[in-house]
Design an enzyme around this catalytic site. Structure first.
Site: not given
Ligand code: PEP
Ligand code: MG
Length: 571
Positions: A466, A455-456, A432, A190, A503, A333
């Site tokens: 990650r 991302n997840d 995810e 993040h 996203c 979200r």
């Molecule tokens: C994701 O997991 O792709 C996502 C957008 O959420 P975050 O990056 O906040 O876990």
């Molecule tokens: Mg996520």
């Protein structure tokens, strides 16, 4: 001679500035008895005074940079420095036990910390953290050691740290922080995501940057390639100044596309939305011509403070975003805490695998006292724009149904109270978790939309954390397994007349965009700073051709093969 290191390129841009080390200093000391108590009392009192002056400055800077709410934590620290119940026992200990100032200070403050921590009271537990923080500051002054104070930075710097937490990142002043480099972390941690929205060049996962760089060394950060140069030669500085110049020129060039529609050469429109963390990101969203918000990570409202934001506070924040987006879609979200995003005041138990643990919708369904005020705030704000709500980390249909039921209960409660709630709020989920992607056809019958959180999704599909630079070679957005899951989700939604967005960071990735366009993705949501580049790229592509490309990519045997294939299609 300069020295080069390579890490993971985490945020575009080139930074050239002096290093500012954000690392824990050595605060060790000898537990000594003293013959003369007066000098120790003086040291202690001087350290208290210097800490007060310093904290007042930090507090004022923080107020300017991160707002009065978050700066309030330093007021609590200042109060401790004036608290006779802490100051007096330290002075008594020096006088009566004849111990040195560091010993007296740490013995007294750790007693307070132990007592506060053992209380079954959230407020007192937070005070324990405050006392620990203040004690560290005073101790540093007694020992004459400088503590890093990122909110006090007032000249151009490159931040060097082992890792930066999202709340460290939130405190950085964009005006002075040109870049950052860390030992650990991945492209989708993040702090990396935040550096992109703050337009700070960054390189993460270098393993050893904190050992290689001294405070004040000159550092070049190339966030485009992942290279870091320590104490560069004059020629290297000139070369990178030129590169930085080219980077800025290209950015200027891209600005011309701000109000253009994102349409492929064969006339297909792709929706480009932005990811935000706070309403402060909205300027970037508007300046970069986003067509909506595809992900509002509300957890940042809960971070960098001592207690939960109230329902009213949340309502104001959501209302601001909805109003400023002027009827463009805003996908909010619900709270996604856990993983690398912690909330110390929730006192959640430490887990072996926080990314697989008690987080996001799991926590919200189990702690309605946290979930319900957020839903109420969202519903109250819903009449100020075009609101969509989505739930994070949904693994089962039951979780979605439970979350929806609670939302509907709160809607009914509000209506009974005479509060107006919009009737057209779309309700979706983040995809995810591979299990959810596998059952997308079943979910698609009940949700209004999907937003793929790659991302997840990538970390769970590839079983590669990650945050870990060591397994970052397995973190493969272009792996055909990921592409197949993405296709499955998009197709399932279309079959039910629903839409799918993405996203995760993959949505703004130059190599992924042609594939996603070919797979029929409806909405691409990314860091605002990636939007114009994505727009330029999509405007140069034909969806028909990309469909053929995506089709071939699904049959590739590896991520590398996919990458080579994309390069052969897209010049
Ligand atoms: C994701 O997991 O792709 C996502 C957008 O959420 P975050 O990056 O906040 O876990
Ligand atoms: Mg996520």
């Amino acid at each position: 001679m300069s020295k080069r290191l390579t890490g993971i390129a985490a945020s575009d841009g080139v930074a050239i500035a002096r290093a500012y080390l954000l690392v824990e200093p050595d605060l060790s000391f000898e537990n000594d008895k003293v013959a003369q108590v007066e000098p120790e009392l003086d040291k202690f009192r001087d350290a208290i005074n210097t800490s007060k002056i310093e904290l007042t400055k930090i507090r004022n800077n923080a107020e300017k940079n991160i707002g009065p709410d978050k700066a309030a934590i330093f007021d609590a620290h200042l109060l401790i420095l004036d608290d006779p119940e802490i100051i007096k026992p330290v002075e008594d200990k020096i006088t009566h036990d004849q111990v040195n100032a560091p010993t007296a200070l740490t013995e007294v403050t750790s007693q307070f910390v132990t007592i506060f921590e053992s209380m079954d009271n959230e407020y007192m537990k937070e005070r324990a953290a405050d006392v620990r923080d203040v004690s560290k500051r005073v101790l540093a002054h007694i020992l004459g050691v400088e503590l890093p104070n990122p909110s006090m930075i007032d000249e151009n710097v490159v931040i060097i740290g082992n890792d930066l937490t999202p709340s460290d990142t939130a405190q950085l002043n964009k005006q002075y922080v040109q870049g950052f480099v860390t030992n650990i972390g991945g492209r989708t941690s993040h702090s990396a995501i935040m550096s992109r929205s703050m337009e700070i060049a960054s390189v993460v996962g270098t393993h050893t940057i904190t050992q290689e760089v001294q405070q004040g060394d000159m550092v070049i950060v190339d966030g485009l390639t992942g290279e870091v140069i320590i104490n560069p030669t004059d020629d290297e500085v000139i070369a990178y100044e030129n590169k930085r110049e080219r980077f800025f020129k290209d950015k200027e060039e891209l600005k011309k596309l701000k109000d253009e529609e994102t349409v492929t050469v064969d006339g297909v429109h792709a929706e480009l939305a932005a990811n935000i963390g706070t309403s402060e990101d909205l300027t970037g969203v508007i300046d970069n011509g986003a067509e909506g918000i595809g992900l509002y990570r509300t957890e940042f409202l809960y971070m960098g403070r001592d207690e939960m934001p109230s329902e009213d506070e949340q309502f104001e924040a959501y209302k601001t975003v909805l109003e400023q987006m002027e009827n463009k879609r805003v996908v909010v979200r619900t709270l996604d805490i856990g993983g690398d995003k912690e909330l110390p005041y929730l006192n959640l138990p430490k887990e072996m695998n926080p990314f697989l643990g008690y987080r996001a919708i799991r926590l919200c369904l189990n702690q309605p006292e946290i979930f319900r005020p957020q839903l109420r705030a969202l519903l109250r704000a819903s009449t100020y724009g075009k609101l969509s709500i989505m739930f994070p980390m949904v693994a089962t249909l039951q979780e979605f149904r439970d979350a929806k039921r609670i939302l509907n209960e709160e809607k009914a409660n509000l209506q009974q109270e005479g509060v107006e709630v919009a009737e057209d709020i779309e309700l979706g989920i983040m995809v995810e978790i591979p299990a959810t992607a596998a059952l997308a056809d079943i979910f698609a019958k009940e949700v209004d939309f999907f937003s793929i959180g790659t991302n997840d999704l990538i970390q769970y599909t590839m079983a590669a954390d990650r945050m870990s630079e060591r397994v970052s070679y397995l973190y493969q957005p272009y792996n055909p397994s990921i592409l197949r899951l993405v296709k499955q989700v998009i197709d399932a939604s279309h079959k039910e007349g629903k839409w799918t967005g993405m996203c995760g960071e993959m949505a703004g990735d130059e190599t992924a965009i042609p594939l996603l366009l070919g797979l029929g993705l409806d909405e691409f949501s990314m860091s605002a700073t990636s939007i114009l580049k994505a727009r330029r790229q999509i405007m140069s592509l034909s969806q028909n051709e990309m469909r053929e490309l995506a089709h071939r990519a699904l049959d590739c045997t590896s991520a590398d093969e996919v990458q080579t294939l994309v390069q052969s299609y897209v010049k």
